[in-house]
Design an enzyme around this catalytic site. Sequence first.
Site: not given
Length: 271
Positions: A46, A64, A73, A150, A183, A201-202, A211-212
């Site tokens: 990111q 992204n 993020c 997200n 994600n 990850e998307r 983290g998210s």
Amino acid sequence: MTLSFVKMHAHGDDFVIVDLRGKVDPITSEVARRLGDRNRGIGFNQLAVVLDCEDAAARLLFWNPDGSRLDTCGSATRGVADKLMREADTSSIMLRTNRGLLTCVREPGQRVSVDMGKPLLDWRDIPLAEEVDTSRLPLPGSPTACSMGNPHCTFFVEDLATVDVAAVGPGIETDPLFPRKTNVHFVQVIDRGHIRLRIWERGGGIALGSGSCCCGAVVGGIRRGLLDDTVEVECDGGTVQVKWDGVGGVVLTGSVEPILYGTIASHFLQG
């Protein structure tokens, strides 16, 4: 025009911070995409752009590596918090993202925590394409879904070693049930306070950490009754801690570390 940057990582989840407080923001989708190229740019999971803010220490925008935007993020938020807390010689700071105002705190052992806000659990907020039970989606494997700003889709498996993340992840990310993509997490529960997590990850592909995504995976496990309210999340790149009481915000805690400092050449900003 040139811009300074710092590249950091949180247990292998790498991100780039560009501090544009007091400056014009030149970052576009094309610029972010070229900067995210690991062969011709800097490379990152990111990009965090730090902007002026009236009601917080800074406002953060996230990109992204494919040039798409995201609202949150956890790793990069903690990285920016670490940077700004050091500059201000303080142990806590408030940052604004598209998720709202997030409180960040310095923790023992060079760790930083961030309250990522309440998870969104309603199908419209994630969002999903139709009304379904977000604790058991109508997909093979019956994953859970939530949003941390997200979208996240979490599968619980007996053995992570049997999951080909690169093969399965893209299809789930782009499934019609997720109009903004998602994600994708694959979770093996070690015990009620410890999970192993692998991530697709998307907009980024396989990630050593996120983290998210750690937050979304724990929220899914707690909703299923599989986990306690404090969980060590072991990703490919390392371990973070996630706390959620089932009602309030999800608190993410872990270390962040600078990798390098540099300057972005002016031609990269002309896209």
